[in-house]
Design a protein around this motif. Structure first.
Motif, mmCIF file in Angstrom:
data_model
loop_
_atom_site.group_PDB
_atom_site.id
_atom_site.type_symbol
_atom_site.label_atom_id
_atom_site.label_comp_id
_atom_site.label_asym_id
_atom_site.label_seq_id
_atom_site.Cartn_x
_atom_site.Cartn_y
_atom_site.Cartn_z
ATOM 1 N N ARG A 261 0.801 -1.237 0.011
ATOM 2 C CA ARG A 261 0.028 0.051 -0.097
ATOM 3 C C ARG A 261 1.175 1.218 0.014
ATOM 4 N N ALA A 262 2.078 1.096 -0.482
ATOM 5 C CA ALA A 262 2.880 2.631 -0.778
ATOM 6 C C ALA A 262 2.516 3.672 -1.081
ATOM 7 N N GLU A 263 1.732 3.265 -2.252
ATOM 8 C CA GLU A 263 1.045 4.634 -3.115
ATOM 9 C C GLU A 263 -0.026 5.172 -2.269
ATOM 10 N N LEU A 264 -0.848 4.115 -1.590
ATOM 11 C CA LEU A 264 -1.988 4.798 -0.829
ATOM 12 C C LEU A 264 -1.380 5.726 0.309
ATOM 13 N N LEU A 265 -0.378 5.130 1.083
ATOM 14 C CA LEU A 265 0.179 5.774 2.242
ATOM 15 C C LEU A 265 0.459 6.924 1.751
ATOM 16 N N ALA A 266 1.412 7.276 0.504
ATOM 17 C CA ALA A 266 1.936 8.344 0.010
ATOM 18 C C ALA A 266 0.740 9.427 -0.302
ATOM 19 N N ALA A 267 -0.468 8.862 -0.889
ATOM 20 C CA ALA A 267 -1.533 9.717 -0.939
ATOM 21 C C ALA A 267 -2.037 10.380 0.304
ATOM 22 N N LEU A 268 -2.153 9.523 1.185
ATOM 23 C CA LEU A 268 -2.524 9.936 2.582
ATOM 24 C C LEU A 268 -1.764 11.049 3.189
ATOM 25 N N ASP A 269 -0.363 10.952 3.017
ATOM 26 C CA ASP A 269 0.672 11.949 3.745
ATOM 27 C C ASP A 269 0.337 13.308 2.804
ATOM 28 N N ARG A 270 0.127 13.004 1.398
ATOM 29 C CA ARG A 270 -0.230 14.310 0.679
ATOM 30 C C ARG A 270 -1.536 14.923 1.078
ATOM 31 N N ALA A 271 -2.477 14.183 1.171
ATOM 32 C CA ALA A 271 -3.657 14.818 1.906
ATOM 33 C C ALA A 271 -3.636 15.401 3.128
ATOM 34 N N GLY A 272 -2.652 14.960 4.000
ATOM 35 C CA GLY A 272 -2.498 15.660 5.419
ATOM 36 C C GLY A 272 -1.856 17.042 5.227
ATOM 37 N N GLU A 273 -1.046 16.856 4.208
ATOM 38 C CA GLU A 273 -0.277 18.358 4.119
ATOM 39 C C GLU A 273 -0.935 19.506 3.361
ATOM 40 N N ALA A 274 -2.027 19.170 2.592
ATOM 41 C CA ALA A 274 -2.790 19.939 1.886
ATOM 42 C C ALA A 274 -3.682 20.902 2.645
ATOM 43 N N ALA A 275 -3.825 22.328 2.249
ATOM 44 C CA ALA A 275 -4.345 23.060 2.869
ATOM 45 C C ALA A 275 -5.907 22.951 2.848
ATOM 46 N N GLY A 276 -6.779 23.463 3.757
ATOM 47 C CA GLY A 276 -8.295 23.332 3.552
ATOM 48 C C GLY A 276 -8.798 23.164 4.887
ATOM 49 N N PRO A 277 -10.214 23.385 5.251
ATOM 50 C CA PRO A 277 -10.835 23.567 6.399
ATOM 51 C C PRO A 277 -10.451 22.071 7.207
#
Length: 914
Positions: A261-277
């Motif tokens: 699940r390396a790609e999914l874990l990276a996607a979760l990391d990117r989502a956590g770094e994104a701005a937003g409410p």
């Protein structure tokens, strides 16, 4: 333009004030300003301005006021849009929006100095009571909400200043606030800390004693945990800043065998770094694909990023036998984890959610919402703070959450062949896989990359090291697949085959119970019912259930009940039908039905002094039943088992066990009535009547007719009772059953009341009862008849006669240990005192009746008296007490609405707000 709402309304164009004198015009301006720069529908505006006192033509009246306001403010400021009106202005020109913006900025900062400045500026916006003279329900509710936000800001600011060097200077301010809000424990704790920091430990301890007395007198409770901790520290000479807010750590353990699940874990990391409410990752996929494992594995590596804690809840969105977890239950669990005492949890669901979001404001918390049914179950639980992060798992794609809240969807697929081998290696070791390389490749292919299937294969191999992997592969190849709907579509993948490995290595007793549990009625099962299902003693059943739990075929819940995973239950039911003779299955279901029937019989006897007016057959061999020490224990059992009892009644209907159908309905009737479960009561009564008529037994028919007539009355159809009961009465008279006649007369009395408020006919029916039976025949029914006669005299305005009958009812109830009957009579005596203007006696009667009925579980009637108690509190100037009990009543009516009483409550609340 500038506008002031937090105090006397003030509107200015430049430096010139705008004259807006008429209350409705002021209400229109305020209603538009609260939704500044948004189109407000016309009907919404009308509701805000007039409430229930709408003019004959609200839209014309509204248009007239809009025209006047547009003239005062300027044509371009207030414009009409499709279906509503739009007021445009700079939000920083409206003190209300400045206040709310500053509160949000204060919540988002972690710096005390910056937060104090922002809170000071927010509180400086206030100049007095907002919306003075505007008293529709909407304005009253908004005023209360804003006052609560203001108090919260004052207390947040006090917390910051209490951490400084001049905390003692806060004493006068906090003393004044405590006088205005005497029951606020957080505020009282701040005052105690300020007094202690000022060297006035004695005064601080006296404040605690004062609070303890207030809570006992006003609410019947003790101080909460945080206030007691402040008290303890002051006793020991520590005037510290107060108890630290608990840091929740609710995440379950991350799976040790997680792979890939390396790609999914990276996607979760990117989502956590994104701005937003708020960052939401809606992790979707089929059952067994590894959604929860992915969420927990990612979260376990990010604990440092969430120093204020982690919240977790399983929303049970796809449990095939249990309802999805209500949002109210989930948010209560979160509030407890965040340190809120049970006594401090608001009764109103919206207030609970608001408190939850307030507690998370400005904090860095991870919230994991596992197994969500859909967007509607998730949205209320989303924090409002931009510092929080949310992970959601669901079998649905949650397109609504993506569209409305910007969720980042992640879809899971099966593991690759390499990842599947790695998972097996984690469990079995490299040496064992190397010894049977070809077989491992086949296992990977047969499991088709499904993590659940691979995990079960690995567990089977680990627990049976003597079993060659080749034999496991052979079982997978040869076992027929029947759960086609749960296959992934890949050849060779069958969860049924995987589950069969665990079942085949069970003892015969465990294997038999495994299949029977899947057929048992209800979403889960307790140990005594499971023992009856198997026809074995409790100790033997406990041993078998432990074996099933160890094999991960059942799960033991925190409350000690047993539940099957949805896929396991499907497989187990098929196996039961395949391996157990039909007679064995029927005998087991008969035994568990007997268990529920006989235990309900004992529970019903505990709830009332007379018990039931019919007998039941002896239980089948191997069937036990529970006994109860008192009403609270019986009520708790009925509450826990209600879903199973309902399912058992449906099971009896399906199998044609007609006697059990009507008897279960009759035995559950008292509990459902007390709890206000009126729709469930009516459904059961319909089933009972159909079963009794098919049986043709006189007693069954009389009881079923009574149940159905009574349920029809409370469903708003008293004419059904008036039409059907005379025939039932004739049958009861024909067979000479005086007790059944009396019961039917009692239902007829209620029918006349609800049909046409004919209290003379109601009394006549009660007099029939008193001629037919003595207290010893059926004390509960006898008390009800006396009580109802007293109620009739209340309606006729005859207090002396009413008091005579009600005091007699209370005395008979007391002599026969009928606490519920006594409470009802005492509550009605409260109405006698209320109508006579004796408020103190009325309050005494109502308070006693409500408390007694909580003990007996009669929440429905307790709610009636709560409304009257609130009216008494309001009339005697005890506004906070009135609001407390009326809010409690309103909360229950929202769950169990009952027309007339709900309208009374609304009227009482409106009077309170006025």
């Amino acid at each position: 333009m500038r506008f002031r709402l937090l105090g006397e309304l003030d509107a200015r164009v430049g430096d010139q004030p705008v004259e807006i004198r008429r209350p409705r015009l002021r209400g229109l301006l305020t209603a538009l300003l609260t939704d500044l720069n948004k189109v407000v529908p016309a009907d919404v505006l009308a509701d805000r301005i007039w409430g229930e006192q709408l003019p004959v033509n609200p839209r014309n009246a509204l248009y007239s006021y809009v025209s006047r306001l547009r003239t005062a403010l300027g044509e371009t400021t207030l414009v009409q849009r499709s279906g509503g009106y739009l007021l445009t202005a700079d939000p920083d020109a409206v003190d209300l929006h400045v206040f709310l913006r500053l509160l949000g900025e204060a919540a988002a900062t972690g710096d005390d100095r910056e937060k104090a400045v922002l809170l000071d500026r927010a509180l400086a916006q206030w100049g007095g009571e907002p919306f003075a003279g505007l008293d529709t329900p909407w304005f009253a509710g908004l005023r209360e909400t804003l006052e609560s936000r203001r108090l919260g800001a004052q207390l947040d600011l006090a917390d910051i200043r209490l951490r400084g060097d001049r905390a003692g200077e806060l004493v006068p301010e906090l003393t004044a606030l405590a006088e205005a809000h005497p029951l606020d424990e957080r505020l009282r704790g701040q005052l105690m800390r300020a007094l202690a920091r000022a060297g006035r430990q004695g005064d601080a301890l006296r404040e605690f004693d004062r609070m303890r007395r207030l809570l006992a007198e006003e609410l019947g409770t003790d101080p909460g945990t945080e206030l007691r901790q402040v008290h303890e520290r002051i006793l020991h000479g520590d005037p510290g800043p107060g108890p630290r807010t608990p840091v929740p750590q609710q995440l379950p353990a991350a799976p040790a065998s997680f792979v890939g699940r390396a790609e999914l874990l990276a996607a979760l990391d990117r989502a956590g770094e994104a701005a937003g409410p708020v960052v939401i990752s809606a992790i979707g996929g089929a059952g067994g694909i590894g959604k929860t494992s992915l969420a927990l594995h990612w979260a376990a590596g990010k604990l440092a990023a969430f120093p204020d804690g982690q919240l977790y809840v399983n929303l049970r969105g796809f449990d095939p036998v249990a309802e999805p977890l209500p949002v109210s239950v989930a948010v209560r669990g979160f509030l407890h984890a965040l340190g809120v005492d049970g006594s401090a949890v608001p009764p109103d669901p919206d207030a609970q959610l608001a408190l939850y979001r307030s507690l998370l404001a400005g904090k860095r918390v991870l919230v994991v919402l596992d197994n969500a049914a859909g967007t509607g179950q998730v949205v209320p639980l989303l924090p409002g703070s931009p510092t929080c992060r949310v992970l959601v798992t669901s079998r649905h794609r949650l397109g609504g959450l993506v569209a409305t809240h910007g969720a980042r969807p992640l879809s899971l697929d099966v593991l690759s062949a390499q990842e599947a081998r790695e998972l097996l290696e984690r469990h079995l070791g490299r040496d064992r896989l190397a010894a049977e390389t070809a077989t491992v490749d086949e296992l990977v292919r047969l499991c088709a990359g499904l993590p659940l299937a691979l995990g079960i294969v690995a567990a089977r191999a680990v627990t049976s090291p003597e079993l060659p992997l080749d034999l496991l592969a052979e079982e997978l190849r040869d076992h027929a697949a029947r759960l086609d709907g749960l296959d992934t579509g890949e050849a060779g993948l069958s969860l049924r085959t995987v589950f069969s490995w665990s079942r085949r290595h069970l003892t015969p007793e465990a294997s038999a119970l495994f299949g029977l549990l899947a057929l048992a009625p209800g979403p889960d099962i307790g140990l005594p019912a499971a023992a009856a299902l198997a026809g074995v003693p409790l100790a033997a059943a406990r041993k078998v259930l432990r074996a099933l739990a160890d094999a991960h075929l059942v799960t033991r819940t925190a409350s000690g009940r047993y539940r099957m995973h949805d896929l396991v239950r499907l497989y187990a039911s098929e196996e039961a039908e395949r391996t157990l003779p039909e007679a064995a299955r029927d005998d087991a279901l008969r035994r568990v039905t007997d268990f529920y029937l006989h235990t309900s019989w004992h529970g019903n006897h505990v709830l009332g002094p007379a018990g039931t007016s019919f007998r039941i057959a002896p239980p089948l061999p191997g069937t036990g039943s529970r006994r109860f020490a008192g009403q609270p224990e019986a009520l708790a059992w009925f509450g826990t088992e209600h879903a199973c009892l309902t399912a058992t009644t449906e099971l009896a209907v399906k199998h044609g066990w007609l006697t059990e159908v009507w008897q279960l309905a009759a035995l559950m009737n008292e509990f459902r009535s007390r709890q206000g479960l009126l729709p469930e009561r009516e459904t059961a009564a319909r089933l009972a009547l159909a079963a009794a008529e098919q049986l043709g037994e006189v007693t069954a028919q009389l009881i079923a007719h009574r149940l159905f007539a009574s349920a029809s009355i409370f469903a708003g159809r008293p004419e059904v009772a008036l039409e059907s009961l005379p025939r039932a009465l004739a049958l009861a008279e024909e067979c000479g059953d005086r007790v059944q006649q009396a019961h039917l007369h009692y239902v007829l009395a209620g029918a006349w009341e609800y049909h046409s408020a004919n209290y003379h006919a109601e009394r006549e029916q009660c007099e029939h009862i008193l001629r037919l039976i003595e207290p010893e025949d059926d004390p509960r029914l006898y008390v009800k008849a006396l009580d109802l006669i007293g109620f009739c005299h209340i309606q006729w305005g005859e207090p002396a006669q009413a008091r005579h009958w009600l005091e007699r009812a209370a005395a008979v109830a007391r002599a026969h240990h009928d606490l519920d009957g006594e409470a009802h009579a005492i509550g009605n005596l409260g109405y006698v005192s209320l109508r006579g203007g004796d408020w103190s006696t009325a309050i005494e009667h109502f308070e006693w009746a409500v408390e007694a009925m909580r003990t007996t579980g009669n929440l429905r009637h307790a709610n009636f008296f709560l409304v009257a108690l609130g009216d008494c509190y309001r009339a005697t100037g005890r506004q906070e007490d009135a609001r407390r009990v009326l809010t409690e009543a309103l909360d229950r009516y929202r769950t169990h609405p009952e027309g007339v009483r709900f309208q009374e409550l609304e009227a009482c609340l409106l009077a309170l707000d006025g």
